[in-house]
Design a protein around this motif. Structure first.
Motif, PDB file in Angstrom:
ATOM      1  N   GLY A   1       0.812  -1.203   0.000  1.00 37.93           N
ATOM      2  CA  GLY A   1       0.000   0.000   0.000  1.00 37.93           C
ATOM      3  C   GLY A   1       0.845   1.251   0.000  1.00 37.93           C
ATOM      4  N   LEU A   2       0.158   2.368   0.178  1.00 38.41           N
ATOM      5  CA  LEU A   2       0.798   3.686   0.236  1.00 38.41           C
ATOM      6  C   LEU A   2       0.808   4.149   1.683  1.00 38.41           C
ATOM      7  N   VAL A   3       1.995   4.411   2.207  1.00 36.18           N
ATOM      8  CA  VAL A   3       2.135   4.856   3.585  1.00 36.18           C
ATOM      9  C   VAL A   3       3.113   6.023   3.634  1.00 36.18           C
ATOM     10  N   GLN A   4       3.175   6.653   4.796  1.00 34.16           N
ATOM     11  CA  GLN A   4       4.122   7.744   4.995  1.00 34.16           C
ATOM     12  C   GLN A   4       5.394   7.220   5.662  1.00 34.16           C
ATOM     13  N   ALA A   5       6.458   7.960   5.500  1.00 30.22           N
ATOM     14  CA  ALA A   5       7.721   7.592   6.140  1.00 30.22           C
ATOM     15  C   ALA A   5       7.504   7.441   7.645  1.00 30.22           C
ATOM     16  N   GLY A   6       8.079   6.367   8.192  1.00 32.62           N
ATOM     17  CA  GLY A   6       7.924   6.088   9.612  1.00 32.62           C
ATOM     18  C   GLY A   6       6.802   5.129   9.937  1.00 32.62           C
ATOM     19  N   ASP A   7       5.903   4.900   8.977  1.00 39.08           N
ATOM     20  CA  ASP A   7       4.785   3.984   9.197  1.00 39.08           C
ATOM     21  C   ASP A   7       5.234   2.527   9.088  1.00 39.08           C
ATOM     22  N   SER A   8       4.280   1.640   9.329  1.00 39.19           N
ATOM     23  CA  SER A   8       4.543   0.203   9.249  1.00 39.19           C
ATOM     24  C   SER A   8       3.582  -0.471   8.285  1.00 39.19           C
ATOM     25  N   LEU A   9       4.027  -1.588   7.738  1.00 40.46           N
ATOM     26  CA  LEU A   9       3.185  -2.455   6.913  1.00 40.46           C
ATOM     27  C   LEU A   9       3.584  -3.897   7.200  1.00 40.46           C
ATOM     28  N   ARG A  10       2.635  -4.789   7.048  1.00 34.90           N
ATOM     29  CA  ARG A  10       2.943  -6.209   7.121  1.00 34.90           C
ATOM     30  C   ARG A  10       2.511  -6.866   5.825  1.00 34.90           C
ATOM     31  N   LEU A  11       3.478  -7.402   5.121  1.00 38.62           N
ATOM     32  CA  LEU A  11       3.201  -8.156   3.908  1.00 38.62           C
ATOM     33  C   LEU A  11       2.981  -9.621   4.257  1.00 38.62           C
ATOM     34  N   SER A  12       2.076 -10.231   3.523  1.00 38.46           N
ATOM     35  CA  SER A  12       1.818 -11.660   3.670  1.00 38.46           C
ATOM     36  C   SER A  12       2.012 -12.346   2.336  1.00 38.46           C
ATOM     37  N   CYS A  13       2.417 -13.586   2.403  1.00 34.58           N
ATOM     38  CA  CYS A  13       2.573 -14.402   1.199  1.00 34.58           C
ATOM     39  C   CYS A  13       1.944 -15.757   1.488  1.00 34.58           C
TER      40      CYS A  13
ATOM     41  N   THR B   1      11.150  -7.614   9.835  1.00 34.88           N
ATOM     42  CA  THR B   1      11.195  -8.939  10.442  1.00 34.88           C
ATOM     43  C   THR B   1      10.485  -9.927   9.530  1.00 34.88           C
ATOM     44  N   ILE B   2      11.150 -11.018   9.225  1.00 31.88           N
ATOM     45  CA  ILE B   2      10.535 -12.077   8.429  1.00 31.88           C
ATOM     46  C   ILE B   2      10.140 -13.212   9.363  1.00 31.88           C
ATOM     47  N   SER B   3       8.968 -13.775   9.111  1.00 28.97           N
ATOM     48  CA  SER B   3       8.490 -14.884   9.929  1.00 28.97           C
ATOM     49  C   SER B   3       7.618 -15.781   9.060  1.00 28.97           C
ATOM     50  N   ARG B   4       7.297 -16.943   9.579  1.00 27.60           N
ATOM     51  CA  ARG B   4       6.448 -17.858   8.818  1.00 27.60           C
ATOM     52  C   ARG B   4       5.574 -18.652   9.771  1.00 27.60           C
ATOM     53  N   ASP B   5       4.436 -19.084   9.225  1.00 34.60           N
ATOM     54  CA  ASP B   5       3.513 -19.948   9.948  1.00 34.60           C
ATOM     55  C   ASP B   5       3.236 -21.126   9.033  1.00 34.60           C
ATOM     56  N   ASN B   6       3.928 -22.228   9.277  1.00 35.47           N
ATOM     57  CA  ASN B   6       3.773 -23.371   8.372  1.00 35.47           C
ATOM     58  C   ASN B   6       2.391 -23.998   8.439  1.00 35.47           C
ATOM     59  N   ALA B   7       1.703 -23.829   9.549  1.00 31.36           N
ATOM     60  CA  ALA B   7       0.340 -24.357   9.649  1.00 31.36           C
ATOM     61  C   ALA B   7      -0.609 -23.603   8.741  1.00 31.36           C
ATOM     62  N   LYS B   8      -0.276 -22.340   8.470  1.00 31.56           N
ATOM     63  CA  LYS B   8      -1.114 -21.511   7.600  1.00 31.56           C
ATOM     64  C   LYS B   8      -0.510 -21.340   6.210  1.00 31.56           C
ATOM     65  N   ASN B   9       0.624 -22.002   5.943  1.00 33.19           N
ATOM     66  CA  ASN B   9       1.290 -21.869   4.645  1.00 33.19           C
ATOM     67  C   ASN B   9       1.526 -20.403   4.282  1.00 33.19           C
ATOM     68  N   THR B  10       1.989 -19.638   5.225  1.00 34.30           N
ATOM     69  CA  THR B  10       2.130 -18.203   5.017  1.00 34.30           C
ATOM     70  C   THR B  10       3.468 -17.713   5.568  1.00 34.30           C
ATOM     71  N   VAL B  11       4.083 -16.811   4.822  1.00 32.72           N
ATOM     72  CA  VAL B  11       5.281 -16.128   5.283  1.00 32.72           C
ATOM     73  C   VAL B  11       4.966 -14.639   5.342  1.00 32.72           C
ATOM     74  N   TYR B  12       5.554 -13.959   6.310  1.00 34.92           N
ATOM     75  CA  TYR B  12       5.250 -12.555   6.549  1.00 34.92           C
ATOM     76  C   TYR B  12       6.519 -11.705   6.474  1.00 34.92           C
ATOM     77  N   LEU B  13       6.312 -10.441   6.180  1.00 38.18           N
ATOM     78  CA  LEU B  13       7.385  -9.465   6.280  1.00 38.18           C
ATOM     79  C   LEU B  13       6.817  -8.246   7.007  1.00 38.18           C
ATOM     80  N   GLN B  14       7.196  -8.112   8.264  1.00 42.00           N
ATOM     81  CA  GLN B  14       6.789  -6.947   9.046  1.00 42.00           C
ATOM     82  C   GLN B  14       7.794  -5.840   8.787  1.00 42.00           C
ATOM     83  N   MET B  15       7.299  -4.718   8.303  1.00 40.37           N
ATOM     84  CA  MET B  15       8.169  -3.601   7.937  1.00 40.37           C
ATOM     85  C   MET B  15       7.820  -2.405   8.804  1.00 40.37           C
ATOM     86  N   ASN B  16       8.751  -2.000   9.629  1.00 40.86           N
ATOM     87  CA  ASN B  16       8.576  -0.849  10.510  1.00 40.86           C
ATOM     88  C   ASN B  16       9.508   0.280  10.097  1.00 40.86           C
ATOM     89  N   SER B  17       9.197   1.471  10.564  1.00 40.44           N
ATOM     90  CA  SER B  17      10.039   2.644  10.281  1.00 40.44           C
ATOM     91  C   SER B  17      10.360   2.738   8.796  1.00 40.44           C
TER      92      SER B  17
END
Length: 118
Positions: A10-22, A69-85
């Motif tokens: 998405g579109l965010v401002q500098a300093g904001d956070s987003l969490r991507l999912s795959c 921060t990258i993380s994964r949940d194998n039970a949900k078949n999903t990998v995440y990318l938490q992006m801060n600042s």
């Protein structure tokens, strides 16, 4: 065969956070190393982060250490990318990828746009 679908950009401002999912399809998701890459306009695609199939080992490029921060949940078949600042230089299309071994990234998602305004 693994199919990958990214979301959360998405579109965010500098300093904001987003969490991507795959979200991955396929019963063998838990055996793959997963990674995130990004490609900014006019630039080559670059590695962002990777996580081992157990989630025990992660590795990130220097410019995102302490923020992403990258993380994964194998039970949900999903990998995440938490992006801060987030910074304007983080603006890119972010891709999820799966590797069978080493850096053999064989499966790719379609990408999700992340735009950071100053």
């Amino acid at each position: 065969q693994v199919q990958l679908v990214e979301s959360g950009g998405g579109l965010v401002q500098a300093g904001d956070s987003l969490r991507l999912s795959c979200a991955a399809s396929g019963r063998t998701f838990s055996t793959y190393t997963m990674g995130w890459f990004r490609q900014a306009p006019g630039k080559e695609r670059e590695f962002v982060a990777r996580i081992s199939w157990t989630g025990a080992r992660t590795y990130k490029r220097d410019s995102v250490k302490g923020r992403f921060t990258i993380s994964r949940d194998n039970a949900k078949n999903t990998v995440y990318l938490q992006m801060n600042s987030l910074k304007p230089e983080d603006t890119a299309v972010y891709y999820c990828a799966a590797a069978e071994s080493g850096d053999d990234w064989v499966y790719w998602g379609q990408g999700t746009q992340v735009t950071v305004s100053s």
